[in-house]
Write an enzyme that holds these catalytic residues in place. Sequence first.
Site, PDB file in Angstrom:
ATOM      1  CB  CYS A   1       4.672   3.672   7.119  1.00  0.00           C
ATOM      2  SG  CYS A   1       3.453   3.196   7.160  1.00  0.00           S
TER       3      CYS A   1
ATOM      4  CD  GLU B   1       0.203   0.855   3.312  1.00  0.00           C
ATOM      5  OE1 GLU B   1      -0.071   2.199   2.792  1.00  0.00           O
ATOM      6  OE2 GLU B   1       0.962   0.812   4.437  1.00  0.00           O
TER       7      GLU B   1
ATOM      8  CE  LYS C   1       4.838   1.168   2.299  1.00  0.00           C
ATOM      9  NZ  LYS C   1       3.546   0.903   3.179  1.00  0.00           N
TER      10      LYS C   1
HETATM   11  C1  UDX Z   1      -0.623  -2.206   9.040  1.00  0.00           C
HETATM   12  C2  UDX Z   1       0.621  -1.956   9.312  1.00  0.00           C
HETATM   13  O1  UDX Z   1       1.179  -1.163  10.170  1.00  0.00           O
HETATM   14  C3  UDX Z   1       1.257  -1.610   7.964  1.00  0.00           C
HETATM   15  O2  UDX Z   1       2.768  -1.762   7.923  1.00  0.00           O
HETATM   16  C4  UDX Z   1       0.927  -2.427   6.813  1.00  0.00           C
HETATM   17  O3  UDX Z   1       1.289  -1.906   5.688  1.00  0.00           O
HETATM   18  C5  UDX Z   1      -0.477  -2.696   6.779  1.00  0.00           C
HETATM   19  O4  UDX Z   1      -1.060  -3.122   7.975  1.00  0.00           O
HETATM   20  P1  UDX Z   1      -2.540  -0.576   9.890  1.00  0.00           P
HETATM   21  O5  UDX Z   1      -3.784  -1.022   9.041  1.00  0.00           O
HETATM   22  O6  UDX Z   1      -2.423   0.973   9.968  1.00  0.00           O
HETATM   23  O7  UDX Z   1      -1.354  -1.057   9.044  1.00  0.00           O
HETATM   24  O8  UDX Z   1      -2.824  -1.400  11.105  1.00  0.00           O
HETATM   25  P2  UDX Z   1      -3.791  -1.584  12.345  1.00  0.00           P
HETATM   26  O9  UDX Z   1      -4.565  -0.213  12.040  1.00  0.00           O
HETATM   27  O10 UDX Z   1      -2.813  -1.604  13.427  1.00  0.00           O
HETATM   28  O11 UDX Z   1      -4.612  -2.498  11.480  1.00  0.00           O
HETATM   29  C6  UDX Z   1      -4.288  -3.943  11.721  1.00  0.00           C
HETATM   30  C7  UDX Z   1      -5.471  -4.643  12.167  1.00  0.00           C
HETATM   31  O12 UDX Z   1      -5.282  -6.041  12.079  1.00  0.00           O
HETATM   32  C8  UDX Z   1      -6.114  -4.445  13.506  1.00  0.00           C
HETATM   33  O13 UDX Z   1      -7.428  -3.796  13.497  1.00  0.00           O
HETATM   34  C9  UDX Z   1      -5.941  -5.547  14.164  1.00  0.00           C
HETATM   35  O14 UDX Z   1      -6.882  -5.932  15.239  1.00  0.00           O
HETATM   36  C10 UDX Z   1      -5.835  -6.608  12.949  1.00  0.00           C
HETATM   37  N1  UDX Z   1      -5.263  -7.900  13.342  1.00  0.00           N
HETATM   38  C11 UDX Z   1      -3.938  -8.198  13.699  1.00  0.00           C
HETATM   39  C12 UDX Z   1      -6.034  -9.312  13.160  1.00  0.00           C
HETATM   40  O15 UDX Z   1      -7.155  -9.295  12.810  1.00  0.00           O
HETATM   41  N2  UDX Z   1      -5.430 -10.212  13.422  1.00  0.00           N
HETATM   42  C13 UDX Z   1      -4.303 -10.529  13.886  1.00  0.00           C
HETATM   43  O16 UDX Z   1      -3.816 -11.484  14.033  1.00  0.00           O
HETATM   44  C14 UDX Z   1      -3.600  -9.273  14.159  1.00  0.00           C
HETATM   45  C1  UDX Z   2       3.562   7.294   4.290  1.00  0.00           C
HETATM   46  C2  UDX Z   2       3.704   7.526   2.950  1.00  0.00           C
HETATM   47  O1  UDX Z   2       3.757   8.778   2.303  1.00  0.00           O
HETATM   48  C3  UDX Z   2       2.796   6.272   2.405  1.00  0.00           C
HETATM   49  O2  UDX Z   2       3.020   6.368   0.823  1.00  0.00           O
HETATM   50  C4  UDX Z   2       2.847   5.222   2.962  1.00  0.00           C
HETATM   51  O3  UDX Z   2       2.258   4.092   2.214  1.00  0.00           O
HETATM   52  C5  UDX Z   2       2.668   5.146   4.486  1.00  0.00           C
HETATM   53  O4  UDX Z   2       3.568   6.038   4.963  1.00  0.00           O
HETATM   54  P1  UDX Z   2       1.994   8.600   6.032  1.00  0.00           P
HETATM   55  O5  UDX Z   2       2.883   8.149   7.195  1.00  0.00           O
HETATM   56  O6  UDX Z   2       0.376   8.622   6.060  1.00  0.00           O
HETATM   57  O7  UDX Z   2       2.311   7.859   4.751  1.00  0.00           O
HETATM   58  O8  UDX Z   2       2.191  10.270   6.002  1.00  0.00           O
HETATM   59  P2  UDX Z   2       2.944  11.266   5.188  1.00  0.00           P
HETATM   60  O9  UDX Z   2       2.096  12.321   4.504  1.00  0.00           O
HETATM   61  O10 UDX Z   2       3.903  10.456   4.172  1.00  0.00           O
HETATM   62  O11 UDX Z   2       3.841  12.000   6.222  1.00  0.00           O
HETATM   63  C6  UDX Z   2       4.813  11.106   7.326  1.00  0.00           C
HETATM   64  C7  UDX Z   2       5.387  12.505   8.106  1.00  0.00           C
HETATM   65  O12 UDX Z   2       6.168  13.034   7.626  1.00  0.00           O
HETATM   66  C8  UDX Z   2       4.332  13.030   8.682  1.00  0.00           C
HETATM   67  O13 UDX Z   2       4.598  13.345  10.261  1.00  0.00           O
HETATM   68  C9  UDX Z   2       4.656  14.446   7.969  1.00  0.00           C
HETATM   69  O14 UDX Z   2       4.229  15.652   9.012  1.00  0.00           O
HETATM   70  C10 UDX Z   2       6.069  14.245   7.783  1.00  0.00           C
HETATM   71  N1  UDX Z   2       6.221  15.390   6.687  1.00  0.00           N
HETATM   72  C11 UDX Z   2       5.883  15.069   5.266  1.00  0.00           C
HETATM   73  C12 UDX Z   2       7.444  16.401   6.795  1.00  0.00           C
HETATM   74  O15 UDX Z   2       7.690  16.515   8.087  1.00  0.00           O
HETATM   75  N2  UDX Z   2       7.732  17.034   5.678  1.00  0.00           N
HETATM   76  C13 UDX Z   2       7.131  17.008   4.644  1.00  0.00           C
HETATM   77  O16 UDX Z   2       7.677  17.801   3.495  1.00  0.00           O
HETATM   78  C14 UDX Z   2       6.239  16.158   4.597  1.00  0.00           C
END
Ligand code: UDX
Ligand code: UDX
Length: 447
Positions: free
Chosen positions: A276, A161, A220
């Site tokens: 991330c 993603e 990624k």
């Molecule tokens: C997560 C990871 O952080 C990211 O690196 C990856 O790209 C996609 O998955 P995110 O969706 O942000 O991203 O995580 P989170 O919001 O914590 O969701 C994961 C979900 O999986 C939770 O709702 C958790 O309850 C669920 N889960 C986890 C299960 O259903 N089964 C499990 O065994 C573990």
């Molecule tokens: C990031 C990636 O952009 C996305 O492609 C990946 O799948 C997940 O991780 P996200 O973490 O949701 O997404 O946010 P992003 O907009 O990338 O910002 C990450 C952090 O960098 C934030 O704390 C943001 O405030 C900071 N940031 C971003 C800066 O400090 N300066 C910038 O110019 C841009």
Amino acid sequence: MKIKNICCIGAGYVGGPTMAVIALKCPHINVTVVDANTKRIESWNGPLEKIPIYEPGLADVISEARGRNLFFSNDLKSAIEKSEMIFMAVNTPTKTEGEGEGMAADLRYIEACAKDIAKYSKSDKIVVEKSTVPIRTAEKIKEILEENSSNIHFEIISNPEFLAEGTAIQDLFKSDRVLIGGDETESGQKAVQALVDIYANWIPKEKILTTNVWSSELAKLASNSMLAQRISSVNSLSALCEKTGADIDELSKAIGMDHRIGPKFLKASVGFGGSCFQKDILNLVYLCKYYGLDEVAEYWHQVVKINDYQKDRFAQKIIDHFGGDLSGKTIAILGWAFKANTNDSRESASIMISETLLQCGAKLIVFDPQVSLKQILSDLKNYKSSFDSNIYDLNKKDLQSFDKKEFDCVAITTEWDEFKKLNFGELPLFDGRRIIAGNKITYKIGS
Ligand code: UDX
Ligand code: UDX
């Protein structure tokens, strides 16, 4: 192969919005999202204003697709059984113990997922890695699936993603690219094509990139590391700007106007946060070390080290302003989310900054338009027993009458639009996001 039923394990920031958009754009496919957390599923099925993730545009998508061909369920067994394609979108946090502690990705949820898939599958499946994983995880998943099943063919493909929180729905509607990695075997290529056909319902074909599994997995980690590296580069230069009288905004603009560099991700900040960037870089560092590439590992590790340096530098500026002791000082922290337009505070710079200020005896008044006080306290749990009474929630009403409050200074840590309108009068302002003009500013990152 035509896919009629999709199952996604993990209804989090990634699984929830991604599946909602697939369901919206592919009304001919039934999409069932399951999660081990029954409360989370309950709230996905509840009122739209209370779905577990705040993401602009998400509620509209849910409202259209939910109950039509999008379902949130706790019944993992039947969701796996009936689906031809299963997405893994469970979390892959940094390991907190064992080999690779503090660096490598913890794959226990991925492994648990693979065991469940093997246990409940009665027919061949395409398994899609959506979670961010270290390179060659697909191999491990295949091993688990094969050890725990018989006479079923599992094809593992990678489809990382690239969603940024706050714009996840737009990122899904108009992706820069969709990356799909699969084995070069006939069945591998068929599986890749099945997923290409799904995305082709709304993504132009030239934006769907197919590669081998390992390139896709690594792309990624590498993409996130390169984005974070730009921020650390600019943040490191912000320190030099402060010493020399150069202005980091002017510098970023000048650098970004070179079309070979481009203007994005060059904004100086209090340090990047989010679930991330740090996790993925540390994962990359670990992988490089594992393969004996120590110089490469150290190069990328420096991106995280500069980020910690920047967060600490911001807190130190405030501490220095008050001569090193914050006892009796009340500091308004504006912003807890790791960036605007999200309720997510994972790895937010505000956490480390606040911990440092609390350690120096400050009282904090924290405001964030989306993050609850409960979440703020949980993020500061190491400080909870000793500092609980020093953290207050500033509600929206108070925020409007902000200039009447008795603060000793204001620190802006998230670039919420709400904060742009505020007038801080003569209060010392530590603006980590460089969003406010016209107030008396004692310190801005980079000025
Ligand atoms: C997560 C990871 O952080 C990211 O690196 C990856 O790209 C996609 O998955 P995110 O969706 O942000 O991203 O995580 P989170 O919001 O914590 O969701 C994961 C979900 O999986 C939770 O709702 C958790 O309850 C669920 N889960 C986890 C299960 O259903 N089964 C499990 O065994 C573990
Ligand atoms: C990031 C990636 O952009 C996305 O492609 C990946 O799948 C997940 O991780 P996200 O973490 O949701 O997404 O946010 P992003 O907009 O990338 O910002 C990450 C952090 O960098 C934030 O704390 C943001 O405030 C900071 N940031 C971003 C800066 O400090 N300066 C910038 O110019 C841009």
